[in-house]
Design an enzyme around this catalytic site. Structure first.
Site, PDB file in Angstrom:
ATOM      1  N   LYS A   8       0.851  -1.193   0.000  1.00 15.85           N
ATOM      2  CA  LYS A   8       0.000   0.000   0.000  1.00 15.85           C
ATOM      3  C   LYS A   8       0.885   1.240   0.000  1.00 15.85           C
ATOM      4  O   LYS A   8       1.909   1.290   0.699  1.00 15.85           O
ATOM      5  CB  LYS A   8      -0.915  -0.018   1.233  1.00 15.85           C
ATOM      6  CG  LYS A   8      -1.949   1.097   1.271  1.00 15.85           C
ATOM      7  CD  LYS A   8      -2.885   0.924   2.459  1.00 15.85           C
ATOM      8  CE  LYS A   8      -3.956   2.010   2.512  1.00 15.85           C
ATOM      9  NZ  LYS A   8      -4.873   1.835   3.661  1.00 15.85           N
ATOM     10  N   SER A  40      -9.775   1.746   2.667  1.00 20.25           N
ATOM     11  CA  SER A  40      -8.895   2.512   1.803  1.00 20.25           C
ATOM     12  C   SER A  40      -7.839   1.676   1.105  1.00 20.25           C
ATOM     13  O   SER A  40      -7.156   2.131   0.205  1.00 20.25           O
ATOM     14  CB  SER A  40      -8.192   3.594   2.629  1.00 20.25           C
ATOM     15  OG  SER A  40      -7.375   3.009   3.637  1.00 20.25           O
ATOM     16  N   SER A  97     -10.200  -0.723   6.902  1.00 20.62           N
ATOM     17  CA  SER A  97      -9.603  -0.528   5.577  1.00 20.62           C
ATOM     18  C   SER A  97      -8.846  -1.729   5.038  1.00 20.62           C
ATOM     19  O   SER A  97      -8.377  -1.686   3.903  1.00 20.62           O
ATOM     20  CB  SER A  97      -8.670   0.689   5.604  1.00 20.62           C
ATOM     21  OG  SER A  97      -9.420   1.876   5.727  1.00 20.62           O
TER      22      SER A  97
END
Length: 504
Positions: free
Chosen positions: A81, A156, A180
């Site tokens: 990420k 996210s 997330s």
């Protein structure tokens, strides 16, 4: 016939590399080939790193040629990420504010995956600064759900989930502040785990909410996620992270333990919650039956203060975000507005033009909540609610060993379908309380829903630092579903399976 990475788990890849069935370099090239042929549609990656992946692979192959012992995840492709630093890459947080920011060091969590032998394939998309539940707030482009390109992958950590679901990475890392990891895992049909707060170092991860954030892995099987958690915790407590804790490992070694005589908590109020899709409810009920058939006892539990979880989260989270993002002032690093006559003008315009709409919204809310005369009314009350929610979980675990609940109230929704920010926030209704209390949680996919034809999943929540048992229950759910459905747990979204990724 060529073997595809789509059909191999992380454990199988590492075993194959160790046995000489294929080289780590061949795995790296196959993963990069899959990214090249699939990511134009999925758009999971912000930066692909072939040089780093091939160098890491070459080190693994050289070690094997020299007869040296290989690390446990040797040759396994993984994605990162883009709020986690990795030397040799940009760390943008999917924001124009950090568009050109070069990582000055490597985050501890990323380094531990590298130490375990993983191959860094690239940095993946996210909601800007992790503010969102759909990856639509990325400043660069949206990421599409591999099961339906017109639907969101969740957020996210949407890029992390989509990369695994589309077979472009075997493992990935995400961060979870209010769901997330677990929510996008549910929407993309993969396994996603938020470990107990403090188990995995946050050093080198750009902070959203410092008391809520936790790094965790995605994989296509529970065993692979357990192997990743072993890697993430293998170095013990990180001296660079004051919240990091020493934990006992052995997650993969105990993942197939039995659950006979253990107790599973179910929350009747959750099963009747407004907005819970019938196909998700059916998945939770099927998981409960499966656990009972494997010897567990179902026990009803009550978490009376969970109604306050979303309100408390959207006070604590924005307040901490406002504090953390104050560092992006247009002076030290990040976007700098040109042509400004004063320092105040440069800071104001840099922040106005560097941040997107959701990032501004959360920081403005945080600034208000921490202001004089408001702090006592909202922030203090939210912290009291946090204490009550944490106590609710502690009482529940006096009766049960794990709690079973939904992960997302629905399957993946279409882009633009939840245009109201408040509606978007409610998509995390089943995940937020766990970050507030700090417990570990894991999402396990249970095939596709009867109504949507899209992935549905369940969530298991364990007591703090009992993540080994949590993964044992997750594996039991996965095993029960595989037996009932007659399908393997390692599944790539059908639109992308077989498109590249063959081992030469």
């Amino acid at each position: 016939m060529a073997v595809s990475l789509d059909s191999l788990t992380a454990a199988q890849i590492a075993a194959g590399v160790a046995a000489g069935e294929f080289t780590a370099t061949a795995v790296a090239r196959a993963a990069l080939d899959a990214v090249g042929r699939r990511d134009a549609d999925v758009q999971a990656f912000l930066q692909v790193t072939p040089e780093l992946a091939l160098k890491a692979a070459a080190r693994i192959d050289a070690a094997r040629a020299a007869g040296e012992p290989l690390p446990p995840l040797a040759g396994v492709p993984f994605a990162i990420k883009d709020n986690m630093n990795l030397t040799g890459t940009r760390t943008t947080c999917a924001s124009r504010m950090l568009e050109g920011y070069e990582s000055p060091f490597t985050a501890t969590c990323v380094q531990r995956m590298l130490d375990a032998g993983c191959l860094p394939i690239g940095k993946v998309n996210m909601d800007e600064f992790a503010f969102g539940s759909s990856t639509e707030s990325s400043a660069f482009h949206r990421t599409n759900n591999p099961w339906d390109l017109e639907r969101v992958p969740g957020g996210s950590s949407g890029g992390s989930a989509a990369a695994v679901a589309a077979g472009m990475a075997t493992l990935s890392l995400g961060s979870d502040t209010g769901g997330s990891i677990r929510q996008p895992a549910a929407l993309c049909g993969v396994v996603g785990m938020k470990p107990t707060y403090g188990m995995v170092s946050r050093y080198g991860v750009v902070a959203f909410g410092s008391s809520l954030d936790q790094v965790g892995p995605f994989g296509r099987t529970v065993e692979d996620v357990a192997l990743a958690l072993d890697a993430l915790t293998a170095g013990g407590r990180d001296p660079f992270d004051g919240t990091s804790q020493d934990v006992e490992g052995g997650f993969a070694a105990h993942v197939n333990d039995g659950i006979e005589g253990l107790r599973v908590g179910v929350i009747p109020a959750f099963m009747d919650a407004a907005g819970l899709a019938p196909e998700v409810k059916a998945a939770v009920e099927a998981a409960a039956r499966s656990l009972e058939e494997q010897g567990a006892e179902l026990v009803e539990v009550d978490l009376p203060h969970l109604d306050a979880a979303i309100a408390a989260y959207y006070v604590i989270g924005p307040a901490e975000a406002f504090s953390n993002l104050a560092r992006f002032d247009g002076v030290r690093y990040g976007y700098q507005e040109p042509g400004c006559a004063t320092l105040a003008e440069q800071s104001a315009k840099s922040r106005a033009h560097g941040f997107g709409a959701e990032a501004k919204r959360r920081q403005m809310l945080g600034a208000y909540l921490l202001s004089s005369g408001v702090y006592d009314k909202y922030y203090y009350a939210a912290q009291k609610a946090r204490s009550l929610i944490t106590a609710d979980y502690e009482r529940a675990y006096e009766k049960v060993d794990v709690i079973l609940m939904p992960a997302s109230p629905t399957a993946a929704f279409k882009f633009g379908e939840l245009s109201d920010p408040t509606q978007m926030y409610l998509s995390d209704m089943f995940t937020i309380s766990i970050n507030i209390a700090g417990n570990g949680g894991v999402t396990v996919p249970l095939g596709t829903g009867a109504d949507s034809g899209l992935p549905v999943a369940v969530q298991l929540v364990g007591r703090a630092f009992d993540d080994r048992r949590l993964l044992t229950f997750a594996r039991a759910v996965e095993r029960g579903h595989a037996q009932a459905a007659g399908t393997p747990g390692c599944v790539v979204a059908p639109n992308f399976a077989g498109k590249g990724g063959e081992l030469a």
